[in-house]
Design a protein around this motif. Structure first.
Motif, PDB file in Angstrom:
ATOM      1  N   VAL A   1      -9.756   3.816  59.881  1.00  0.00           N
ATOM      2  CA  VAL A   1      -9.335   3.210  58.608  1.00  0.00           C
ATOM      3  C   VAL A   1     -10.149   3.783  57.453  1.00  0.00           C
ATOM      4  O   VAL A   1      -9.602   4.111  56.383  1.00  0.00           O
ATOM      5  N   LEU A   2     -11.460   3.921  57.642  1.00  0.00           N
ATOM      6  CA  LEU A   2     -12.294   4.492  56.585  1.00  0.00           C
ATOM      7  C   LEU A   2     -11.933   5.950  56.315  1.00  0.00           C
ATOM      8  O   LEU A   2     -11.880   6.379  55.158  1.00  0.00           O
ATOM      9  N   ALA A   3     -11.673   6.717  57.378  1.00  0.00           N
ATOM     10  CA  ALA A   3     -11.282   8.119  57.196  1.00  0.00           C
ATOM     11  C   ALA A   3      -9.963   8.220  56.435  1.00  0.00           C
ATOM     12  O   ALA A   3      -9.813   9.059  55.541  1.00  0.00           O
ATOM     13  N   ALA A   4      -9.006   7.359  56.779  1.00  0.00           N
ATOM     14  CA  ALA A   4      -7.729   7.372  56.068  1.00  0.00           C
ATOM     15  C   ALA A   4      -7.904   7.000  54.604  1.00  0.00           C
ATOM     16  O   ALA A   4      -7.256   7.574  53.716  1.00  0.00           O
ATOM     17  N   ALA A   5      -8.810   6.045  54.337  1.00  0.00           N
ATOM     18  CA  ALA A   5      -9.046   5.639  52.947  1.00  0.00           C
ATOM     19  C   ALA A   5      -9.658   6.772  52.133  1.00  0.00           C
ATOM     20  O   ALA A   5      -9.333   6.947  50.949  1.00  0.00           O
ATOM     21  N   PHE A   6     -10.521   7.573  52.761  1.00  0.00           N
ATOM     22  CA  PHE A   6     -11.140   8.685  52.042  1.00  0.00           C
ATOM     23  C   PHE A   6     -10.198   9.883  51.921  1.00  0.00           C
ATOM     24  O   PHE A   6     -10.256  10.629  50.942  1.00  0.00           O
ATOM     25  N   ILE A   7      -9.349  10.093  52.928  1.00  0.00           N
ATOM     26  CA  ILE A   7      -8.439  11.238  52.899  1.00  0.00           C
ATOM     27  C   ILE A   7      -7.245  10.979  51.991  1.00  0.00           C
ATOM     28  O   ILE A   7      -6.671  11.917  51.428  1.00  0.00           O
ATOM     29  N   PHE A   8      -6.872   9.718  51.818  1.00  0.00           N
ATOM     30  CA  PHE A   8      -5.684   9.361  51.036  1.00  0.00           C
ATOM     31  C   PHE A   8      -5.679   9.963  49.631  1.00  0.00           C
ATOM     32  O   PHE A   8      -4.682  10.577  49.224  1.00  0.00           O
ATOM     33  N   PRO A   9      -6.763   9.859  48.845  1.00  0.00           N
ATOM     34  CA  PRO A   9      -6.725  10.472  47.502  1.00  0.00           C
ATOM     35  C   PRO A   9      -6.552  11.979  47.532  1.00  0.00           C
ATOM     36  O   PRO A   9      -5.886  12.549  46.665  1.00  0.00           O
ATOM     37  N   LEU A  10      -7.141  12.648  48.539  1.00  0.00           N
ATOM     38  CA  LEU A  10      -7.010  14.096  48.625  1.00  0.00           C
ATOM     39  C   LEU A  10      -5.575  14.502  48.925  1.00  0.00           C
ATOM     40  O   LEU A  10      -5.032  15.448  48.326  1.00  0.00           O
TER      41      LEU A  10
ATOM     42  N   THR B   1      -0.246  16.646  47.204  1.00  0.00           N
ATOM     43  CA  THR B   1       1.214  16.514  47.137  1.00  0.00           C
ATOM     44  C   THR B   1       1.702  16.324  45.698  1.00  0.00           C
ATOM     45  O   THR B   1       2.748  16.856  45.318  1.00  0.00           O
ATOM     46  N   ASN B   2       0.928  15.592  44.904  1.00  0.00           N
ATOM     47  CA  ASN B   2       1.335  15.369  43.524  1.00  0.00           C
ATOM     48  C   ASN B   2       1.166  16.605  42.651  1.00  0.00           C
ATOM     49  O   ASN B   2       1.711  16.666  41.551  1.00  0.00           O
TER      50      ASN B   2
ATOM     51  N   LYS C   1       3.572   8.159  44.880  1.00  0.00           N
ATOM     52  CA  LYS C   1       4.591   8.881  45.641  1.00  0.00           C
ATOM     53  C   LYS C   1       3.914   9.969  46.460  1.00  0.00           C
ATOM     54  O   LYS C   1       3.075  10.715  45.960  1.00  0.00           O
ATOM     55  N   TRP C   2       4.291  10.032  47.726  1.00  0.00           N
ATOM     56  CA  TRP C   2       3.746  11.055  48.597  1.00  0.00           C
ATOM     57  C   TRP C   2       4.436  12.398  48.369  1.00  0.00           C
ATOM     58  O   TRP C   2       3.777  13.429  48.279  1.00  0.00           O
ATOM     59  N   ILE C   3       5.767  12.365  48.311  1.00  0.00           N
ATOM     60  CA  ILE C   3       6.549  13.598  48.221  1.00  0.00           C
ATOM     61  C   ILE C   3       7.276  13.621  46.885  1.00  0.00           C
ATOM     62  O   ILE C   3       7.957  12.661  46.528  1.00  0.00           O
ATOM     63  N   PRO C   4       7.143  14.689  46.120  1.00  0.00           N
ATOM     64  CA  PRO C   4       7.852  14.758  44.826  1.00  0.00           C
ATOM     65  C   PRO C   4       9.358  14.885  45.015  1.00  0.00           C
ATOM     66  O   PRO C   4       9.838  15.363  46.050  1.00  0.00           O
ATOM     67  N   ASP C   5      10.094  14.422  44.017  1.00  0.00           N
ATOM     68  CA  ASP C   5      11.548  14.540  44.070  1.00  0.00           C
ATOM     69  C   ASP C   5      11.991  16.002  44.068  1.00  0.00           C
ATOM     70  O   ASP C   5      12.921  16.376  44.786  1.00  0.00           O
ATOM     71  N   LEU C   6      11.324  16.806  43.265  1.00  0.00           N
ATOM     72  CA  LEU C   6      11.634  18.231  43.199  1.00  0.00           C
ATOM     73  C   LEU C   6      10.311  18.996  43.155  1.00  0.00           C
ATOM     74  O   LEU C   6       9.597  18.970  42.147  1.00  0.00           O
TER      75      LEU C   6
END
Length: 202
Positions: A40-49, A54-55, A89-94
């Motif tokens: 859970v901690l690893a996912a929390a730290f990796i999430f912003p990266l 993707t953004n 959003k994880w994946i952009p529309d275009l």
């Protein structure tokens, strides 16, 4: 002559097996809980990266639409009379490379700043490794006169705040004619900070 072996009570054997099984199950339970917490901690730290990567493929219009509460003006929120929620959003529309084109080609100020940092940090790292390795080897392996007093004096200088050495470093750089050059930053850095970091591991 046959010798009879002592027979252990079956109840005692079963008790030991059950105790061993309980300890094993408890150890497995602790390891599972630890892995779950760390995951859970690893996912929390990796999430912003992951979100940043993707953004980065979003267009400017999509970024403004999804992150108006962050990147938009404060006046837009005040006129709306309420708070706005950020649409993650994880994946952009275009998917597009327009942001990379803007940063790397259209407005290459970021590249200038990046290579400016590389030109200063790379010599500091390489020079620091060379100087620190040789000096640390001398202090740790060689036996010479005044070895302990010299090492003690250096440890004392490490305790000084960096601000204390700013004026002496400036005077030395001025005497050597290094003012307004990269060398005025590179030389003090790899001769002092890198060496001190290597000495700290002795």
């Amino acid at each position: 002559m046959e010798t009879s072996r002592p027979v252990r009570p079956s109840g005692l054997i079963g008790t030991k097996k059950s105790a061993s099984a309980r300890r094993r199950n408890a150890r497995i339970g602790r390891q599972t809980a630890l892995i779950a917490v760390l995951s859970v901690l690893a996912a929390a730290f990796i999430f912003p990266l992951v979100m940043t990567f993707t953004n980065s493929f979003m267009s400017e219009t999509e970024i403004s639409a999804n992150y108006a509460a962050i990147s938009g003006s404060i006046s837009d929120q005040s006129d709306g009379g309420g708070s706005q929620f950020v649409k993650l959003k994880w994946i952009p529309d275009l998917a597009t490379l327009s942001q990379y084109y803007t940063v790397l080609i259209k407005k290459p100020q970021f590249l200038f700043l990046f290579w400016n940092s590389v030109l200063m940090t790379l010599p500091i790292i390489v020079g620091g490794i060379v100087v620190a390795s040789l000096a640390a080897y001398a202090f740790s392996q060689l036996r010479f006169r005044l070895r302990e007093p010299l090492f003690f004096m250096y440890i004392v200088t490490m305790l000084m705040p960096y601000q204390v050495t700013l004026v002496p470093n400036f005077i030395v750089a001025d005497r050597l004619g290094l003012i307004d050059s990269y060398f005025s930053i590179i030389f003090p850095a790899f001769l002092v900070h890198s060496v001190s970091s290597c000495y700290g591991s002795l």
